[in-house]
Write an enzyme that holds these catalytic residues in place. Structure first.
Site, PDB file in Angstrom:
ATOM      1  CD  GLN A  21      -2.716  -1.453   0.403  1.00 41.24           C
ATOM      2  OE1 GLN A  21      -3.483  -0.570   0.060  1.00 41.24           O
ATOM      3  NE2 GLN A  21      -2.695  -2.647  -0.168  1.00 41.24           N
ATOM      4  CE1 TYR A  36      -0.884   7.965  -6.608  1.00 43.82           C
ATOM      5  CE2 TYR A  36      -2.900   8.157  -7.907  1.00 43.82           C
ATOM      6  CZ  TYR A  36      -2.201   7.601  -6.848  1.00 43.82           C
ATOM      7  OH  TYR A  36      -2.813   6.681  -6.035  1.00 43.82           O
TER       8      TYR A  36
HETATM    9  N1  LIG Z   1      -7.093   6.596  -1.206  1.00 44.83           N
HETATM   10  C1  LIG Z   1      -7.483   6.311  -2.445  1.00 44.83           C
HETATM   11  O1  LIG Z   1      -8.596   6.636  -2.845  1.00 44.83           O
HETATM   12  C2  LIG Z   1      -6.570   5.554  -3.377  1.00 44.83           C
HETATM   13  C3  LIG Z   1      -6.998   5.362  -4.703  1.00 44.83           C
HETATM   14  C4  LIG Z   1      -6.179   4.657  -5.568  1.00 44.83           C
HETATM   15  C5  LIG Z   1      -4.984   4.110  -5.115  1.00 44.83           C
HETATM   16  N2  LIG Z   1      -4.583   4.348  -3.837  1.00 44.83           N
HETATM   17  C6  LIG Z   1      -3.320   3.752  -3.398  1.00 44.83           C
HETATM   18  O2  LIG Z   1      -3.536   3.125  -2.146  1.00 44.83           O
HETATM   19  C7  LIG Z   1      -2.348   3.184  -1.363  1.00 44.83           C
HETATM   20  C8  LIG Z   1      -2.656   3.772   0.005  1.00 44.83           C
HETATM   21  O3  LIG Z   1      -3.148   5.102  -0.170  1.00 44.83           O
HETATM   22  P1  LIG Z   1      -3.718   5.969   1.035  1.00 44.83           P
HETATM   23  O4  LIG Z   1      -4.855   6.737   0.510  1.00 44.83           O
HETATM   24  O5  LIG Z   1      -3.887   5.110   2.211  1.00 44.83           O
HETATM   25  O6  LIG Z   1      -2.538   7.004   1.223  1.00 44.83           O
HETATM   26  P2  LIG Z   1      -1.622   7.301   2.520  1.00 44.83           P
HETATM   27  O7  LIG Z   1      -0.759   8.458   2.165  1.00 44.83           O
HETATM   28  O8  LIG Z   1      -2.484   7.445   3.719  1.00 44.83           O
HETATM   29  O9  LIG Z   1      -0.762   5.976   2.628  1.00 44.83           O
HETATM   30  C9  LIG Z   1       0.477   5.793   1.952  1.00 44.83           C
HETATM   31  C10 LIG Z   1       1.486   5.309   2.984  1.00 44.83           C
HETATM   32  O10 LIG Z   1       2.738   5.070   2.324  1.00 44.83           O
HETATM   33  C11 LIG Z   1       3.769   5.596   3.157  1.00 44.83           C
HETATM   34  N3  LIG Z   1       4.932   5.949   2.344  1.00 44.83           N
HETATM   35  C12 LIG Z   1       5.022   6.969   1.444  1.00 44.83           C
HETATM   36  N4  LIG Z   1       6.259   7.017   0.931  1.00 44.83           N
HETATM   37  C13 LIG Z   1       6.966   6.013   1.509  1.00 44.83           C
HETATM   38  C14 LIG Z   1       8.306   5.567   1.392  1.00 44.83           C
HETATM   39  N5  LIG Z   1       9.168   6.166   0.567  1.00 44.83           N
HETATM   40  N6  LIG Z   1       8.695   4.525   2.148  1.00 44.83           N
HETATM   41  C15 LIG Z   1       7.832   3.912   3.009  1.00 44.83           C
HETATM   42  N7  LIG Z   1       6.553   4.288   3.156  1.00 44.83           N
HETATM   43  C16 LIG Z   1       6.120   5.330   2.414  1.00 44.83           C
HETATM   44  C17 LIG Z   1       3.160   6.830   3.796  1.00 44.83           C
HETATM   45  O11 LIG Z   1       3.836   7.292   4.952  1.00 44.83           O
HETATM   46  C18 LIG Z   1       1.749   6.336   4.081  1.00 44.83           C
HETATM   47  O12 LIG Z   1       1.645   5.744   5.351  1.00 44.83           O
HETATM   48  C19 LIG Z   1      -1.350   3.993  -2.179  1.00 44.83           C
HETATM   49  O13 LIG Z   1      -0.532   3.062  -2.874  1.00 44.83           O
HETATM   50  C20 LIG Z   1      -2.212   4.766  -3.148  1.00 44.83           C
HETATM   51  O14 LIG Z   1      -1.524   5.093  -4.334  1.00 44.83           O
HETATM   52  C21 LIG Z   1      -5.350   5.062  -2.958  1.00 44.83           C
END
Ligand SMILES: NC(=O)c1ccc[n+]([C@@H]2O[C@H](COP(=O)([O-])OP(=O)(O)OC[C@H]3O[C@@H](n4cnc5c(N)ncnc54)[C@H](O)[C@@H]3O)[C@@H](O)[C@H]2O)c1
Length: 313
Positions: free
Chosen positions: A75, A143
């Site tokens: 994630q 992105y």
């Molecule tokens: N929220 C949505 O609607 C949505 C939609 C499509 C895809 N996504 C994908 O779902 C996943 C989770 O998204 P989210 O909404 O929970 O976002 P979020 O920002 O809450 O979670 C992302 C996590 O990744 C960690 N992270 C970022 N860079 C990092 C690094 N270099 N090393 C280690 N950890 C790192 C962050 O600290 C965070 O805890 C992501 O991959 C995002 O692209 C989310």
């Protein structure tokens, strides 16, 4: 020894997944650098999970995090279209190089399956609705490119190295713990936060753009199914509700539910944003047994409740 690794486990989606695994009695390790996520999101699980503070861009750190686990829920990423427009190189490094590190580490450690957080943004502005996985992606932002490349890498690692992967294209996931305060925050927490403080929600563009808003419990449910479903290695699945709601409708819905009077204000639209989005979820229904268990209004109600409790405290 942990059985499951959740990268990005301090984030919004990751922390809910970690919680669900712990509730099932599973052993979980979290790997995160808390750049967009927060340690407080999993603080209530302290003592019941392993936490590794590390960066996805460092292969050795990822190797150590993956050691001994059977399943990886990847994630971790630098989310948001706008963030990637502001700094495409950082998004590329974390989302593409970081994903490649996870796949290489998982392959070398003999992991059984990697479940990858892909994104509906891969579809871009394809006019066809709903979006089915058979459509050729047309990413419209840095992105979207990074998330799409990640899922291509997953498929190729299955084909070339025999590492089982499943990519879940999330459609606008929302729920408790989503940060409302950053300029890059998603629209639902932003609207709830604005109404809660008596402010007007800011709508970018004319507000007629639409999304398939999907409650977090549905995304968690999809991940747990994708982990053990048979015959789905190398596949990509849409994870949404199959319904479309405009931003104007969303603002009025949340306003009604919160009994708020403030009227929206309109600002300019952001580059890279897509106009409409709705998932065709039939493939996930047929091959994963996925159902959208919590529909929009119920999800909004739960999310508003959470924000009320949090900001009243
Ligand atoms: N929220 C949505 O609607 C949505 C939609 C499509 C895809 N996504 C994908 O779902 C996943 C989770 O998204 P989210 O909404 O929970 O976002 P979020 O920002 O809450 O979670 C992302 C996590 O990744 C960690 N992270 C970022 N860079 C990092 C690094 N270099 N090393 C280690 N950890 C790192 C962050 O600290 C965070 O805890 C992501 O991959 C995002 O692209 C989310």
């Amino acid at each position: 020894m942990a059985h499951y690794l959740v990268t990005g486990g301090c984030g919004f989606i990751g922390s809910h997944l970690v919680e669900a695994l712990v509730q099932k009695g599973e052993r979980v390790r979290v790997f995160d650098n808390c750049s967009t996520g927060k340690a407080e999101n999993i603080a209530h699980l302290q003592g019941r999970i392993e936490f590794v503070d590390g960066d996805l861009r460092e292969l050795e750190a990822v190797n150590q995090a993956v050691a001994g686990v059977s399943y990886v829920f990847h994630q971790g990423a630098r989310p948001s279209v706008a963030r990637s427009v502001a700094d495409p190189i950082l998004s590329n490094n974390v989302n593409i190089n970081g994903t490649l590190n996870v796949l290489v580490a998982a392959r070398d450690a003999g992991v059984k399956r990697v479940i990858y957080a892909a994104s509906s943004s891969a579809y871009g502005n394809i006019p066809t609705l709903p979006r089915s996985e058979t459509l050729a992606p047309q990413p419209a932002s840095p992105y979207a490119i990074t998330k799409y490349v990640g899922e291509c890498y997953c498929r190729v690692f299955t084909q070339v190295y025999g590492l089982e992967t499943v990519a879940l294209r999330y459609f606008n996931i929302f729920g408790p713990r989503q940060d409302p305060t950053s300029q890059y925050s998603a629209v639902i927490p932003k609207f709830i936060h604005a109404y809660l403080h008596g402010n007007s929600p800011a709508i970018e563009g004319d507000g007629e753009q639409s999304r398939d808003f999907t409650y977090i419990a549905n995304a968690v449910h999809a991940n747990l199914l994708a982990c053990h479903a048979e015959g789905v290695a190398g596949e990509v699945f849409n994870i949404g509700c199959g319904q479309q709601t405009s931003i104007n409708r969303l603002a009025s819905l949340i306003g009604e539910m919160m009994e708020a009077d403030a009227k929206p204000v309109y600002t300019s639209s952001r580059p890279g944003d897509v106009r409409h989005s709705r998932a065709d979820i039939r493939k996930a229904q047929q091959l994963l047994g996925y159902e959208s268990k919590v529909e929009l209004k119920t999800g909004l109600c739960r999310t508003i409740d959470w924000f009320l409790r949090r900001f009243d405290a």
